[in-house]
Design an enzyme around this catalytic site. Structure first.
Site, mmCIF file in Angstrom:
data_model
loop_
_atom_site.group_PDB
_atom_site.id
_atom_site.type_symbol
_atom_site.label_atom_id
_atom_site.label_comp_id
_atom_site.label_asym_id
_atom_site.label_seq_id
_atom_site.Cartn_x
_atom_site.Cartn_y
_atom_site.Cartn_z
ATOM 1 N N GLU A 103 7.561 2.808 -1.700
ATOM 2 C CA GLU A 103 6.505 2.075 -1.005
ATOM 3 C C GLU A 103 5.184 2.283 -1.737
ATOM 4 O OE1 GLU A 103 5.477 -0.110 0.705
ATOM 5 O OE2 GLU A 103 5.976 -0.087 2.821
ATOM 6 N N ASP A 104 4.304 1.303 -1.639
ATOM 7 C CA ASP A 104 2.973 1.461 -2.229
ATOM 8 C C ASP A 104 2.087 2.307 -1.316
ATOM 9 O OD1 ASP A 104 3.010 -0.472 -0.224
ATOM 10 O OD2 ASP A 104 1.750 -1.902 -1.292
ATOM 11 N N ARG A 169 -3.889 -7.339 -7.351
ATOM 12 C CA ARG A 169 -2.664 -6.588 -7.641
ATOM 13 C C ARG A 169 -2.598 -6.130 -9.097
ATOM 14 N NH1 ARG A 169 0.737 -7.156 -3.215
ATOM 15 N NH2 ARG A 169 0.737 -9.181 -2.189
HETATM 16 P P1 IMP Z 1 2.106 -0.609 7.519
HETATM 17 O O1 IMP Z 1 3.278 -1.396 7.970
HETATM 18 O O2 IMP Z 1 0.929 -0.731 8.454
HETATM 19 O O3 IMP Z 1 2.425 0.855 7.235
HETATM 20 O O4 IMP Z 1 1.561 -1.247 6.197
HETATM 21 C C1 IMP Z 1 2.377 -1.303 5.121
HETATM 22 C C2 IMP Z 1 2.003 -2.391 4.138
HETATM 23 O O5 IMP Z 1 0.713 -2.969 4.366
HETATM 24 C C3 IMP Z 1 1.939 -1.759 2.771
HETATM 25 O O6 IMP Z 1 3.197 -1.760 2.161
HETATM 26 C C4 IMP Z 1 0.920 -2.617 2.073
HETATM 27 O O7 IMP Z 1 1.555 -3.705 1.448
HETATM 28 C C5 IMP Z 1 0.004 -3.096 3.166
HETATM 29 N N1 IMP Z 1 -1.236 -2.263 3.214
HETATM 30 C C6 IMP Z 1 -1.514 -1.228 4.030
HETATM 31 N N2 IMP Z 1 -2.711 -0.685 3.777
HETATM 32 C C7 IMP Z 1 -3.227 -1.407 2.748
HETATM 33 C C8 IMP Z 1 -4.458 -1.318 2.000
HETATM 34 O O8 IMP Z 1 -5.348 -0.470 2.199
HETATM 35 N N3 IMP Z 1 -4.608 -2.252 1.006
HETATM 36 C C9 IMP Z 1 -3.673 -3.209 0.729
HETATM 37 N N4 IMP Z 1 -2.509 -3.301 1.392
HETATM 38 C C10 IMP Z 1 -2.293 -2.419 2.395
HETATM 39 MG MG MG Z 2 0.738 -6.047 1.023
#
Ligand code: IMP
Ligand code: MG
Length: 180
Positions: A103-104, A169
């Site tokens: 995961e990023d 990106r």
């Molecule tokens: P989650 O489901 O809220 O944990 O978010 C996961 C996904 O949201 C990540 O895999 C990212 O692609 C995106 N994301 C979350 N935080 C950021 C950020 O600060 N910048 C850009 N993308 C984000």
């Molecule tokens: Mg994203």
């Protein structure tokens, strides 16, 4: 590379530079290589955000592996919508296999939570998770993360695969939203 960039309507400033990213990848690679010695996991890169991190990280690995890509969507602009949609699923049978998710960033944890639910229902032998970034103050789900590159505050970040409405990106460093 400039210290600030403008994407759409917002200004971002450098937060994690290329050298630090290289060191993070090397440290994660060392840990993961120990754990996967003698194994042949399926690496699961969660698109789109993790594509650059995954490309760099797998090149630090010293065990045989295969790579698959899955895609979920939750983000609009700079906010998670909390609604997770699977857009691209797995093509391979993962039953009995070792899975390493790349995961990023883990923000609310909703994407990972959904992905883990989908994957465990297909009966793999093991699932581990590596995330480049984690926002601990933002977590809303209990998610197991085995390897973390760096924990960061609740700032919105872009670059190195991460986007702000699809821009940014391609930036080689990670930038954060500039405070006004
Ligand atoms: P989650 O489901 O809220 O944990 O978010 C996961 C996904 O949201 C990540 O895999 C990212 O692609 C995106 N994301 C979350 N935080 C950021 C950020 O600060 N910048 C850009 N993308 C984000
Ligand atoms: Mg994203």
């Amino acid at each position: 590379m400039s210290n600030t960039v403008k994407l759409h309507d917002k200004e971002f400033e450098v937060f994690i530079g290329e050298d630090e990213l290289k060191n993070i990848n090397k440290d994660l690679g060392d840990l993961i290589n120990k754990d996967y010695e003698g194994k042949m996991p399926i690496i699961l890169s969660i698109l789109n955000g993790s594509f650059i991190f995954a490309a760099d990280l797998v090149r630090t690995f010293s065990f045989p592996l295969t790579i698959e890509f899955v895609r979920y969507s939750s983000y609009e602009g700079t906010e998670s919508t909390g609604k997770i949609t699977k857009i691209l699923g797995l093509k391979t049978d993962i039953k009995g296999k070792d899975i390493l998710i790349i995961e990023d960033i883990i923000d609310t944890g909703a994407t990972l939570h959904q992905a883990l639910k989908d994957l465990w229902s297909q009966e793999p032998r093991s699932i581990k998770v590596v995330s480049l970034l984690l926002k601990p103050d933002s977590l809303q789900h209990v998610v197991p993360v085995d390897y973390i590159g760096k924990s960061i505050p609740n700032d919105f970040v872009v670059g190195y695969g991460l986007d702000y409405d699809e821009l940014g990106r391609d930036l080689p460093s990670i930038y954060k939203l500039k405070s006004e």
